[in-house]
Design an enzyme around this catalytic site. Sequence first.
Site, PDB file in Angstrom:
ATOM      1  N   HIS A 348      54.766   4.021 -23.413  1.00  0.00           N
ATOM      2  CA  HIS A 348      55.572   3.250 -22.461  1.00  0.00           C
ATOM      3  C   HIS A 348      56.585   2.332 -23.102  1.00  0.00           C
ATOM      4  CE1 HIS A 348      53.903   4.068 -18.450  1.00  0.00           C
ATOM      5  NE2 HIS A 348      52.802   4.368 -19.112  1.00  0.00           N
ATOM      6  N   LYS A 527      62.331  -8.031 -11.574  1.00  0.00           N
ATOM      7  CA  LYS A 527      61.517  -7.394 -12.608  1.00  0.00           C
ATOM      8  C   LYS A 527      60.912  -8.500 -13.457  1.00  0.00           C
ATOM      9  CE  LYS A 527      65.297  -5.203 -13.892  1.00  0.00           C
ATOM     10  NZ  LYS A 527      64.870  -3.834 -14.125  1.00  0.00           N
ATOM     11  N   ARG A 528      59.947  -8.171 -14.339  1.00  0.00           N
ATOM     12  CA  ARG A 528      59.431  -9.189 -15.242  1.00  0.00           C
ATOM     13  C   ARG A 528      60.587  -9.841 -15.995  1.00  0.00           C
ATOM     14  NH1 ARG A 528      53.694  -9.651 -15.783  1.00  0.00           N
ATOM     15  NH2 ARG A 528      54.235 -11.207 -17.348  1.00  0.00           N
ATOM     16  N   LYS A 533      65.327  -7.419 -20.909  1.00  0.00           N
ATOM     17  CA  LYS A 533      65.821  -7.106 -19.567  1.00  0.00           C
ATOM     18  C   LYS A 533      67.060  -7.941 -19.209  1.00  0.00           C
ATOM     19  CE  LYS A 533      61.264  -5.674 -17.731  1.00  0.00           C
ATOM     20  NZ  LYS A 533      61.438  -4.396 -17.023  1.00  0.00           N
ATOM     21  N   THR A 635      61.393   1.663 -13.082  1.00  0.00           N
ATOM     22  CA  THR A 635      61.161   2.333 -11.806  1.00  0.00           C
ATOM     23  C   THR A 635      61.797   1.507 -10.689  1.00  0.00           C
ATOM     24  OG1 THR A 635      58.995   1.244 -11.729  1.00  0.00           O
ATOM     25  CG2 THR A 635      59.050   3.574 -12.407  1.00  0.00           C
ATOM     26  N   LYS A 639      63.745   2.693  -7.117  1.00  0.00           N
ATOM     27  CA  LYS A 639      63.493   2.184  -5.765  1.00  0.00           C
ATOM     28  C   LYS A 639      64.790   1.689  -5.136  1.00  0.00           C
ATOM     29  CE  LYS A 639      59.210   0.244  -7.582  1.00  0.00           C
ATOM     30  NZ  LYS A 639      58.694  -1.026  -8.145  1.00  0.00           N
TER      31      LYS A 639
HETATM   32  C1  LIG Z   1      58.693  -1.487  -9.416  1.00  0.00           C
HETATM   33  C2  LIG Z   1      58.097  -2.766  -9.802  1.00  0.00           C
HETATM   34  C3  LIG Z   1      58.196  -3.217 -11.118  1.00  0.00           C
HETATM   35  C4  LIG Z   1      58.954  -2.465 -12.183  1.00  0.00           C
HETATM   36  O1  LIG Z   1      60.301  -2.882 -12.154  1.00  0.00           O
HETATM   37  P1  LIG Z   1      61.317  -2.573 -13.352  1.00  0.00           P
HETATM   38  O2  LIG Z   1      62.615  -3.025 -12.813  1.00  0.00           O
HETATM   39  O3  LIG Z   1      61.268  -1.083 -13.543  1.00  0.00           O
HETATM   40  O4  LIG Z   1      60.861  -3.327 -14.528  1.00  0.00           O
HETATM   41  C5  LIG Z   1      57.630  -4.429 -11.437  1.00  0.00           C
HETATM   42  N1  LIG Z   1      56.987  -5.173 -10.520  1.00  0.00           N
HETATM   43  C6  LIG Z   1      56.889  -4.775  -9.236  1.00  0.00           C
HETATM   44  C7  LIG Z   1      56.187  -5.653  -8.271  1.00  0.00           C
HETATM   45  C8  LIG Z   1      57.423  -3.557  -8.836  1.00  0.00           C
HETATM   46  O5  LIG Z   1      57.304  -3.168  -7.557  1.00  0.00           O
END
Ligand SMILES: *Cc1c(COP(=O)(O)O)cnc(C)c1O
Length: 790
Positions: A348, A527-528, A533, A635, A639
């Site tokens: 990952h 995101k985190r 990032k 991911t 979305k």
């Molecule tokens: C989809 C999702 C992530 C992953 O987000 P990235 O932008 O791909 O880092 C992290 N936390 C939550 C709550 C999510 O739904």
Amino acid sequence: MTTPSFRESILRHLTYSFGKDPDHAILEDWRMALSLGVRDRIVDAWFKSTKRTYETGAKRVYYLSMEYLIGRLLEDGLVNLELVDEAREVLAEFGYDYDTVLADEPDAALGNGGLGRLAACFMESLSTIGCPAHGYGIRYEHGLFRQSFVDGRQIEQPELWLGQRHAWEFERPEVRYRIGFGGHVDVRDGHYRWHPGEEVEAEAFDTPTVGWKGRWANTLRLWSGRAIHPFDLEAFNHGDFTRAAAPEALARTISRVLYPDDTTEQGRELRLKQEYFLTASALRDILRRFSNQFDDLRKLPEKVAIQLNDTHPAIAGPELIRILVDEKGFDFDEAMEIAQGCLSYTNHTLLPEALEAWGEQLFGRLLPRHIGIIDRIDATHAGRNPSRTQSMRADQSVKMGQLSFVMAHKVNGVSALHTDLMKTTVFSELHGLHPDRIVNQTNGVTPRRWLLSCNPGLAGLITESIGEDWVDDLEQLSKLEPFIDDAGWLEHFDAVKRDNKVWLSNWMRDTYGMHADPDALFDVQIKRIHEYKRQHLNILETIALWQEMRENPNADWTPRLKLFGGKAAPGYFFAKDIIRLINDAASVINNDPLTQGMLRIAFLPNYNVSLAERMIPAADLSEQVSTAGKEASGTGNMKLALNGAPTIGTLDGANVEIRERVGADNFFLFGMTAQEVEDRRRVEGHAGLAIAADDRLKGALDLIRDGRFSPGETDRYRGITENLEGPDYFLVCSDFTDYWRAQREVDVVFRDDKAWDRMAALNTARSGWFSSDRTIRGYMADIWNAESLL
Ligand SMILES: *Cc1c(COP(=O)(O)O)cnc(C)c1O
């Protein structure tokens, strides 16, 4: 016997499961009664699936993951069983609002971010596809911490998801295994036997996971730690109450908390214990199930596929060999071959600080037999590959990535770019020795949660236009393309987005007293929080934009709302500074009368799955701005694209594939490529050069350094400014100018309603490939050799 109606089922549970009549039931009673009504139907599907798997003797998939970022399950069940309308009616009949009842369920946040959310999407897709599967994980008492802000700073509080009644799990007191740690190893006539010095019991809790239309349900089995002798009566009788309860407290520690960081490897003893606890319990369970049905353990790879979600369960290889050799009498080479036949490993991250490596002292003390087995695996591998230079036992440590690679028959990356980088960087030598082992499986997201359920307006428009088959065949979204040329349809699409923005804006006002103008461009980064990032790139651009607006307030600006969400690991101080800077900048900029109506910042606290479900349908623009080469896939990017938010992003992770599919014209590309990043790092003083060449960047950094956002405390953000002006490892400064350019392009297109709507709709129509159903089918075909039973 006739099945009771859904309404009857809910009322029956209210009465007989919770002892309430409708007049006295509180919100939580209704939520629970509704959940149990749904659960009854899931259980019916579950039994059928289990029976069918058993009868066909089909191969089973076992997904081992330290994290499952599940979120709420009630709506998931209602949507998949198509009971939403009925639930709404029954609740309305008794004066309850559907959304309020659903929001009463706590989020199961047994994960940090993308890795854990992927595991949850995979469980749903495995059931939708009808692939016989079990997920194994840990039933953490406390999931990811709850985040709030005080004076702009992140405050962490323990999450108590089990503090309210939880409808979904079944305790399995009869499924318990003893898991050992420490102790010593005896050798007699070449036979090894491990005598652990300490033991805890793992107890199973099962959650059925149902797929689309309830055609299939699999099991998520989470392990909870218990003491073997929970209570020391003798100590109690002597009045030592603390010591009396100590065994229980110690055992429960193992499943007490989720480690709140998946980007740095901390090498803590408890973490290694958790990893072995999960893996050893799962393997015991897998072998028990196999032996109930089959006898010859040499057939294990024909019937069992075990997927390691990152290296956290990598001890599965040595543990399986230990059982086969020490307990079942296999010779070592054959045991190793059987294990390799079953195991596969998903990588990952290539971030060096996240690659697991355990000090051999700690590892050998906790798992004295396993370290010997790992030495033998390493020696066997070295013997068969004489040209090999890298050992998994170098530097007095155990390298879990290399161990996982060697013990797996397939190793996969999570996007095309990431898989290529695996081959050329971290695993280049192993890839040279085993050129067929690395395969790609680009991540995906489940369209049931991330479109049908979170965005009913858009889902309704899609179904009205092309029928409902897209729900489990997402590439059918391409049938929307002809509609996009129809002005009436596009207006409808625009109205759906607008409704979602109004909804979010009202929710923000009611929940946080925040102001959000639905006419502004909703620019979303969720995101985190992490340097790679680059939320700080986004806030720097925001500050520069604010300056430009102040200098030129009468220009034709595109009103923007910069929306942020995300948690920082509690020990990651730089990331916490970024959070505080965003909040500090918000309180200054949001209160500037000169830029009112043109620019706002809102950082919504406690980002989790439920908040993501609220924000994503309302997003206009998706920020995916990581330093190229650092985000393995992402991911969140999928979305957002699926819900009609074009991306502003770098060529990183799955952004590359999103851009290929939605088309370069419908993606705001900026920044260096992964190769250019490597080259740029070698340029002496790259950050200084970038700052000198861009007055806007310089101006934004000056404002931060001069305390414009931290009145009376000019050095509050010295950590950030000195990093950016100095090493700037993540090349924020070097990508700034091009990011600014791309953002201004966004401004221009957004002012043209039609052009923007077209772009947004094309993002939806062309994102069908990013369904986790497609990903799981890829794993089934290329890695597991498993088949659907539907
Ligand atoms: C989809 C999702 C992530 C992953 O987000 P990235 O932008 O791909 O880092 C992290 N936390 C939550 C709550 C999510 O739904």
